[in-house]
Design an enzyme around this catalytic site. Structure first.
Site, PDB file in Angstrom:
ATOM      1  N   GLU A 287       0.748  -1.339   0.161  1.00 11.30           N
ATOM      2  CA  GLU A 287       0.014   0.085  -0.056  1.00 11.30           C
ATOM      3  C   GLU A 287       0.805   1.361  -0.014  1.00 11.30           C
ATOM      4  OE1 GLU A 287      -3.270   2.191   2.978  1.00 11.30           O
ATOM      5  OE2 GLU A 287      -2.003   0.591   3.636  1.00 11.30           O
ATOM      6  N   LYS A 352      -9.605   3.107  -3.048  1.00 12.77           N
ATOM      7  CA  LYS A 352     -10.258   2.414  -1.641  1.00 12.77           C
ATOM      8  C   LYS A 352     -11.753   3.060  -1.441  1.00 12.77           C
ATOM      9  CE  LYS A 352      -8.632   1.670   3.161  1.00 12.77           C
ATOM     10  NZ  LYS A 352      -7.542   2.327   4.125  1.00 12.77           N
ATOM     11  N   CYS A 407      -5.388  -2.051   2.878  1.00  9.68           N
ATOM     12  CA  CYS A 407      -5.363  -1.842   4.450  1.00  9.68           C
ATOM     13  C   CYS A 407      -6.493  -2.407   5.235  1.00  9.68           C
ATOM     14  CB  CYS A 407      -5.441  -0.752   4.562  1.00  9.68           C
ATOM     15  SG  CYS A 407      -4.826  -0.247   6.605  1.00  9.68           S
TER      16      CYS A 407
END
Length: 532
Positions: A287, A352, A407
């Site tokens: 990430e 995301k 994440c």
């Protein structure tokens, strides 16, 4: 021993709250990386006895519910402090700016999360019965509280009690039927059942519930033993994965002055010779891999193109920015996964959806206050990240459809698969460097691993400092990199299993379970309106 249960139920004042806090704290030992399942019993059994002692607490008819809520809050506060203390490490990455706020993270968040078990304990007391069915009341209420914790205020289902069963290979297989919240229901039932051993009014009353709990635990293990095949999972042809774990310290990762050194490190690691001889078809970086906008840096894209063999691709985490609208100085920023081919062309992105409050964005309710006192979120992005509107499968050449997660998106059961055709792979890129060598990265990996079992999909995980891994659809770890080690993983990709029962009917199964449980609690309840 019977006196122990009685004395616990008779505790009053600060001793009662301390007992609840200590019981909750012990429960954290059942979570990763410890996985000590008996700790769940030691945590839940005193909770039952303490709730037994709330009968007749005070003159008001609502006094027992109020006492139960306080018990639940102290129990939850102990559980979350002991299980989430490692969050404080994030405040020390830029200690000059955030160290002062460390107590708010270490104690403030647990204090807020504790209101969920407070609600659960109060609801349990409302349904309390003077027999073993109070175990069902407790389980029913705490499961609802856990579901609410996982959904309200953006949700945070971290260390749900179901993870006590969700770490063992055989016990976790039931997640393919009922998911995390179903495992939570089972964990609470099994862990709390021994409470009646010392409070039942007859031999049968004392032993029935614990015997059923033991049988359930054996049954779960038996189902897992039956479900997990003896042979390794088949692999997707012509896919050779290379996962790069650079192990960069968090304070160096986002420093623009380190951009060239970071890029050299990534390229050098990714170019290591493969002991098997064949070049990787897919290189995966973690990430937010760069302290700059990769899609606007032609030089870095050219370096990536030079790294890649013909026909291979790089999949990497990277912040990206939309073009500014008229009148705007900058566009909107997204925490993304980008796919780059051997010509340095960005083929596609996943943005995301589920952002971290205060880490990646500031909720509007608090935005003005935080700006007024000169604070910001942890990530150095003007205005924070924007969430994507919907979750879609990510197309990566040479791979089956991918359920991309960034994440902590991987901790949310039922949210992995988005709109469109079912994916055949879960990809999780993350950066747990914020939390150092604490239980945090282990807990994060364990939850991502459970998503693979729930969905019947393999998991490919690239983490900056670890834990990077490849996991098959049964939760078996095919390859794994240690925490805080600079390394690469070369692996094949396991084939996905057919749709699991949970992936089709997961939410429905939990609803049915809770409805049946409630029916068992309310039948003939009028005969037991008061717990003696």
């Amino acid at each position: 021993m019977i006196l122990l249960a009685k004395r616990t139920s008779l505790l009053r004042g600060w001793r009662r709250w301390l007992a609840a806090f200590m019981a909750g704290s012990v429960g954290a030992l059942a979570m990763p990386p410890f996985g000590f399942l008996p700790a769940l019993v030691v945590s839940l059994v005193p909770a039952i006895w303490l709730l037994d002692g709330t009968t007749g607490a005070g003159a008001s008819r609502w006094a027992p519910l109020k006492t139960a809520a306080f018990l639940g809050w102290f129990w939850g506060f102990g559980y979350f402090v002991a299980g989430l203390w490692w969050l404080g490490a994030a405040f020390l990455v830029e200690a000059d700016q955030f160290a002062w706020a460390m107590p708010f993270g270490v104690l403030g968040l647990p204090a807020l999360l504790a209101f969920f078990p407070a609600f659960g304990f109060a609801l349990a007391r409302l349904l309390w019965l003077p027999d073993a069915r109070r175990i069902l009341a407790f389980t029913f209420a705490l499961t609802i509280a856990e579901w609410l914790r996982g959904h309200l205020f953006t949700g945070f289902p971290w260390n749900s009690p179901g993870m006590a069963l969700g770490q063992n290979l055989w016990l976790m297989q039931s997640a393919s039927l009922v998911g995390l919240y179903g495992l939570t229901f089972l964990s609470l039932c099994i862990g709390a059942a021994p409470a009646v051993l010392l409070t039942g009014r007859s031999t049968r009353a004392r032993w029935t519930a614990p015997a059923l709990a033991a049988a359930a635990l054996v049954g779960l293990a038996g189902f897992g033993f039956w479900r997990v095949p003896a042979e390794a999972s088949a692999t997707v042809p012509d896919v050779r994965l290379r996962i790069m774990q650079p192990n960069l310290p968090q304070d160096a990762k986002f420093n623009p002055r380190n951009r060239d050194a970071i890029m050299r490190r990534y390229l050098s690691l990714s170019a290591r010779p493969n002991q098997n001889g064949a070049a990787p078809t897919h290189i995966i970086w973690p990430e937010s891999a760069f302290p700059f906008l990769l899609h606007r840096d032609a030089g870095s894209l050219a370096q990536i193109a030079a790294l890649l063999e013909p026909g291979s691709v790089l999949v990497t985490g990277a912040a990206r920015m939309d073009e500014p609208l008229p009148g705007e100085a900058v566009g909107k920023f997204y925490n993304a996964i980008q796919v780059i081919d051997d010509r340095g062309t960005i083929l596609g992105s996943y943005d995301k959806v589920h952002l971290v409050p205060f880490g990646e964005f500031v909720p509007k309710l608090f935005d003005a206050l935080i700006r007024a006192v000169g604070l910001r979120q942890f990530v150095h992005i003007p205005g924070g990240f924007e969430p994507a509107e919907s979750r879609m499968a990510l197309a990566i050449p040479g791979l089956p459809p991918v359920a991309a997660t960034i994440c902590y998106e991987a901790i949310f059961p039922g949210e992995i698969v988005g709109d469109g055709p079912r994916p055949n792979l879960i990809l999780n890129v993350t950066n747990d460097a914020w939390f150092g060598e604490t239980p945090g990265p282990y807990q994060h990996f364990a939850q991502a691993r459970l998503r693979a079992v729930e969905e019947g999909l393999p998991l490919v995980r690239a983490a900056n400092t670890g834990i990077s891994a490849v996991v098959d659809p049964f939760g078996r770890i095919v390859e794994r990199a240690p925490l805080s080690v600079e390394t690469i993983i070369d692996a094949t990709l396991p084939v996905a299993e057919p749709d699991s029962l949970y992936s089709k009917w997961g939410k429905f199964s939990l609803t049915v379970t809770l409805v049946i449980c409630l029916m068992l609690l309310v039948v003939r309840r009028g005969q037991h309106s008061t717990f003696p």
